[in-house]
Design an enzyme around this catalytic site. Structure first.
Site, PDB file in Angstrom:
ATOM      1  N   CYS A 105      -7.832   6.386  -2.269  1.00 24.68           N
ATOM      2  CA  CYS A 105      -6.592   5.844  -1.694  1.00 24.68           C
ATOM      3  C   CYS A 105      -5.566   6.947  -1.488  1.00 24.68           C
ATOM      4  CB  CYS A 105      -6.024   4.747  -2.579  1.00 24.68           C
ATOM      5  SG  CYS A 105      -5.664   5.269  -4.279  1.00 24.68           S
ATOM      6  N   HIS A 260      -2.439   3.104  -7.923  1.00 22.15           N
ATOM      7  CA  HIS A 260      -2.839   3.077  -6.513  1.00 22.15           C
ATOM      8  C   HIS A 260      -1.821   3.824  -5.662  1.00 22.15           C
ATOM      9  CE1 HIS A 260      -5.086   1.590  -3.147  1.00 22.15           C
ATOM     10  NE2 HIS A 260      -4.152   0.759  -2.715  1.00 22.15           N
ATOM     11  N   ASN A 284      -0.714  -0.595   2.409  1.00 24.40           N
ATOM     12  CA  ASN A 284      -1.784  -0.482   1.420  1.00 24.40           C
ATOM     13  C   ASN A 284      -3.064  -0.016   2.111  1.00 24.40           C
ATOM     14  OD1 ASN A 284      -3.775  -0.853  -0.501  1.00 24.40           O
ATOM     15  ND2 ASN A 284      -3.147  -2.922  -1.073  1.00 24.40           N
TER      16      ASN A 284
END
Length: 544
Positions: A105, A260, A284
């Site tokens: 990520c 994250h 995201n």
């Protein structure tokens, strides 16, 4: 900024003066030449197979998956998956990306930000390739590594596990730039396993060759909103991350994922109820999963926003992108990352950033000669890349640039102090002083336009922004005042507005000369500055 490497780059006024680290000095990773290899494959009627990053466990990494799953990995080319694959369809967008099984990520958040800044994207993603013309199963991408841009060649065989992408996969089934770019970065890093966990700050630098800073949101700077607004306006790449490394990828009830990385895709100040509200847009890399609190897609806060504004900002889809207030942003996230080709964010206070890989520091120094000595602890030997950015301006006898007053760090000035400062500097220039001094009322008007905190004072950062505008408008004024009268008439004002990149019709120009001009409808420099700042503000509000 100190980092492993061996080059010295000196930059003045935020402009690079040397060729070091430029695409003209592009290095070939593993000494592979894309054009030569593609030409050979086309001549032989072959599809390229990269022996330096083979379809083997070594390219995946021995510890990324269990041994039995590693044996199940299959490699497939896009032409085996789709009848009509494309590298890019309808442009490059963050919404093309959906994170796969790989925990990268940090890379995809940086990549999502890269898609918003085309000037950086063009360096990373060359346009001389695709599946339609001269296809030979070979592609290449560029990354910045310790002072140099490096060209990484790959074949287009992608890893699959049980029929699913092991890594990133595109939202459109036949668009493959995210998968191939990720593979090139995995090759640069040694394996896909080496992308499983990393630092967003590293990825931002590798995709831009820029300078990054990271700000703690648990102990944020007082002018955080101003920093975000300036970074967005300066086309910086921005990302953020949540804490919880031991609880990585755990989604809370409010929709925020722990441990994250996210992309900051925008920031705006909008009219809300009877005042203003600063909100931040975040994406995201999963391509889904959004914030469920205030200012989320279906929150009641949007009911108090003008319909036109709401329509322009709100995208009510489960695409991973959402809005939240600055307060919620600070509560939910731990770090903000900002990166640009030059450290424009260093205008905002005393910033320092340290990662596992580099150190960025900011100094305000008096004129003089200085020696910079990179040093390590415990007598260890390392190589360093030292980059020095000097925020200054070159002056000469014919320059109309304004010498910026030196203000103490952390100071703020009111309208009276601003008037004194402006007149002390402006009156040094004979031509601009002909139009008259800055009045107290005009300085109050300027302060109201530039005072983002609405506290009746200009911070050091706000004053710096004002001074950049003054320098720009002084240059425009001097060029348009062709008879050196110290005033602009209506036609000269029209030309000055156009030169500044602003818009004003004939009626508005007449109103401007009535409001800011003298009895002859001519405008001096001090009134010209007030006029242009007001017009600039009006233009920004219309865009918002």
């Amino acid at each position: 900024m100190l980092a492993p490497g061996s080059a010295l780059t000196l930059e003045r006024g935020w402009e690079k003066t040397g060729a070091t680290g430029s695409l003209q000095n592009l290095k070939k990773f593993n000494n592979q030449d894309f054009n030569r290899l593609r030409a050979f494959c086309l001549n032989q009627g072959l599809l390229f197979e990269d022996a330096t990053f083979p379809t083997h466990v070594s390219s995946i990494g021995p510890n990324l998956l269990l041994e039995d799953k590693l044996r199940q990995i299959q490699w497939k080319r896009p032409i085996e998956l789709q009848k009509n694959p494309y590298l890019i369809m309808d442009g490059v967008s963050r919404f093309d990306i959906i994170q796969g099984e790989l925990g990268d990520c940090w890379l995809l958040a940086a990549l999502g930000s890269l898609t918003l800044q085309k000037q950086f994207l063009a360096k990373v993603l060359p346009q001389d390739q695709g599946f339609q013309d001269d296809y030979a199963g070979i592609f290449h991408f560029r990354f910045w590594q310790y002072g140099d841009w490096v060209d990484v060649v790959i074949d287009d065989r992608l890893p699959f596990l049980n029929g699913r992408y092991l890594s990133v996969h595109p939202r459109a089934s036949n668009e493959f730039w995210p998968c191939l770019l990720e593979k090139a970065y995995a090759k640069l890093r040694g394996s896909y396993q080496n992308l499983h966990g990393g630092y967003l700050s590293d990825a931002l630098v590798d995709l831009t060759g820029g300078v990054q800073v990271q700000l703690s949101l648990k102990d944020p700077p007082a002018d955080l909103e101003e920093i975000l607004k300036a970074a967005d306006k300066s086309q910086c790449l921005m990302g953020c991350s949540t804490s919880g490394q031991m609880r990585r990828n755990i989604e809370l009830r409010n929709g925020i994922v722990q441990g994250h990385a996210y992309t900051v895709t925008g920031t705006v100040k909008i009219r809300y109820k009877n005042g203003w509200k600063h909100i931040i847009r975040i994406w995201n890399p999963w391509g889904h999963g959004e914030w469920k609190g205030p200012w989320s897609d279906n929150s009641p806060q949007w009911d108090h926003v003008e319909p036109k504004c709401r329509e322009a900002l709100l995208r009510n889809k489960d695409d991973g992108e959402f809005w939240m207030s600055c307060e919620s942003f600070q509560e939910q996230f731990s770090w903000l990352y900002i990166c640009n080709g030059t450290p424009t964010f260093l205008d905002f206070g005393d910033q320092r950033s340290t990662t596992c890989r580099d150190v960025t520091n900011y100094f305000t120094l008096s004129p003089g000669t200085y020696v910079v000595v990179p040093a390590t602890t415990e007598d260890q030997e390392f190589e360093f890349l030292l980059r020095i950015f000097l925020k200054n301006q070159d002056y000469n006898e014919n320059s109309n640039s304004l010498p910026r007053p030196v203000l103490p760090m952390g100071s703020a000035i009111d309208a009276s102090q601003l008037q004194q400062l402006l007149n002390e500097v402006i009156l040094q220039d004979e031509m601009t002083s002909l139009g008259g001094r800055f009045s107290f009322d005009s300085c109050r008007g300027i302060l109201a336009l530039m005072d983002l905190n609405s506290n009746g004072q200009l911070t050091l950062q706000e004053f710096g922004s004002l001074w950049r505008s003054l320098t720009k408008y002084m240059d425009i004024f001097s060029k348009e005042d062709r008879n050196n009268s110290g005033f602009l008439d209506v036609s000269e004002l029209k030309s000055a507005v156009q030169t500044a990149g602003l818009a004003a019709n004939e009626q508005l120009l007449r109103l401007m000369t009535l409001r800011y001009g003298n009895a002859d409808r001519r405008i001096g420099f001090s009134d010209f500055v007030c006029c242009m700042l007001r017009l600039e503000t009006m233009t920004c509000e219309e865009k918002d």
